[in-house]
Design a protein around this motif. Sequence first.
Motif, PDB file in Angstrom:
ATOM      1  N   UNK A  97      -2.614  45.353  79.388  1.00 31.88           N
ATOM      2  CA  UNK A  97      -3.714  44.899  80.239  1.00 31.88           C
ATOM      3  C   UNK A  97      -3.259  44.846  81.695  1.00 31.88           C
ATOM      4  N   UNK A  98      -2.060  44.337  81.939  1.00 32.26           N
ATOM      5  CA  UNK A  98      -1.537  44.307  83.313  1.00 32.26           C
ATOM      6  C   UNK A  98      -1.448  45.717  83.886  1.00 32.26           C
ATOM      7  N   UNK A  99      -0.929  46.644  83.107  1.00 32.03           N
ATOM      8  CA  UNK A  99      -0.809  48.036  83.554  1.00 32.03           C
ATOM      9  C   UNK A  99      -2.166  48.610  83.909  1.00 32.03           C
ATOM     10  N   UNK A 149      -4.357  42.533  93.685  1.00 30.58           N
ATOM     11  CA  UNK A 149      -2.965  42.105  93.585  1.00 30.58           C
ATOM     12  C   UNK A 149      -2.020  43.247  93.957  1.00 30.58           C
ATOM     13  N   UNK A 150      -1.006  42.935  94.711  1.00 27.34           N
ATOM     14  CA  UNK A 150      -0.071  43.958  95.187  1.00 27.34           C
ATOM     15  C   UNK A 150       1.113  44.149  94.249  1.00 27.34           C
ATOM     16  N   UNK A 151       1.321  43.210  93.336  1.00 29.16           N
ATOM     17  CA  UNK A 151       2.450  43.320  92.422  1.00 29.16           C
ATOM     18  C   UNK A 151       2.004  42.925  91.017  1.00 29.16           C
ATOM     19  N   UNK A 152       2.827  43.273  90.048  1.00 31.96           N
ATOM     20  CA  UNK A 152       2.537  42.920  88.662  1.00 31.96           C
ATOM     21  C   UNK A 152       2.469  41.405  88.505  1.00 31.96           C
ATOM     22  N   UNK A 153       3.372  40.688  89.154  1.00 32.49           N
ATOM     23  CA  UNK A 153       3.375  39.226  89.053  1.00 32.49           C
ATOM     24  C   UNK A 153       2.120  38.628  89.678  1.00 32.49           C
ATOM     25  N   UNK A 154       1.681  39.157  90.828  1.00 31.89           N
ATOM     26  CA  UNK A 154       0.438  38.679  91.441  1.00 31.89           C
ATOM     27  C   UNK A 154      -0.754  38.943  90.520  1.00 31.89           C
ATOM     28  N   UNK A 155      -0.757  40.107  89.882  1.00 28.84           N
ATOM     29  CA  UNK A 155      -1.833  40.452  88.954  1.00 28.84           C
ATOM     30  C   UNK A 155      -1.842  39.488  87.767  1.00 28.84           C
ATOM     31  N   UNK A 156      -0.659  39.184  87.238  1.00 23.85           N
ATOM     32  CA  UNK A 156      -0.531  38.238  86.131  1.00 23.85           C
ATOM     33  C   UNK A 156      -1.117  36.880  86.515  1.00 23.85           C
ATOM     34  N   UNK A 160      -4.586  35.199  84.914  1.00 22.14           N
ATOM     35  CA  UNK A 160      -4.524  33.885  84.261  1.00 22.14           C
ATOM     36  C   UNK A 160      -5.477  32.892  84.924  1.00 22.14           C
ATOM     37  N   UNK A 161      -5.503  32.902  86.247  1.00 22.73           N
ATOM     38  CA  UNK A 161      -6.335  31.960  86.990  1.00 22.73           C
ATOM     39  C   UNK A 161      -7.825  32.270  86.835  1.00 22.73           C
ATOM     40  N   UNK A 166      -6.861  34.678  77.311  1.00 29.71           N
ATOM     41  CA  UNK A 166      -7.506  35.614  76.370  1.00 29.71           C
ATOM     42  C   UNK A 166      -7.692  37.009  76.950  1.00 29.71           C
ATOM     43  N   UNK A 167      -7.705  37.128  78.275  1.00 28.74           N
ATOM     44  CA  UNK A 167      -7.868  38.449  78.891  1.00 28.74           C
ATOM     45  C   UNK A 167      -6.767  39.417  78.438  1.00 28.74           C
ATOM     46  N   UNK A 168      -5.596  38.880  78.131  1.00 31.01           N
ATOM     47  CA  UNK A 168      -4.460  39.732  77.773  1.00 31.01           C
ATOM     48  C   UNK A 168      -4.550  40.287  76.351  1.00 31.01           C
TER      49      UNK A 168
END
Length: 188
Positions: A97-99, A149-156, A160-161, A166-168
């Motif tokens: 999902x992140x990808x 989001x500019x990074x994977x961590x920002x997207x994560x 979540x927020x 459940x989105x994942x």
Amino acid sequence: MEMIKVRQQTSTAKVAPTMMATAKQILRNEGFLAFYRGLASTILRQSWGLAVKFTCYGHFKSSLENYFQTTQSTGINLLSGGMGNVVVAVLNSPPDVLKTRMTDHAEVITSSSSSSSSSSSSSFTLPKSAPFSKTTTTTTTITPTVNQPKSTFQCLKFLLKTEGISVFFRGTTMRIIRIAPGGAVQFA
């Protein structure tokens, strides 16, 4: 290549754009570095998925061979590979999902916005509910660099927020249906 694939899959155009047309559009509207957006999450997904696949296959195969007191059975290989890929489908869903969200700019816009005079914006209709349910749509204007989001961590953090844990796991059932048979055949 992953960015181009996802953009072609999520295109709302009546006629799907070619690979070259999609690449040119990304380059023109978002720049060369856009092709690498989501690379970290793609590497994470692939690495994690392969580690889970082979670990689970080995565990299931060993357990089934002990249970049936046999070795080198095609049936055990099929079952072990299929069961291993079921686990992969579930555990690999979050990085997948992140990808997808990192490579598909349409999915990371926080809310609908009014039309912009920017020439790099485009409008489309985005479903706001799950497939097979009553669908409500909204028209959203996208400027590729706004609220993305500019990074994977920002997207994560963003997912979540705004959408919760459940989105994942959206699409996990279809992922199981798609990859479990492949795992069974792969190890047979």
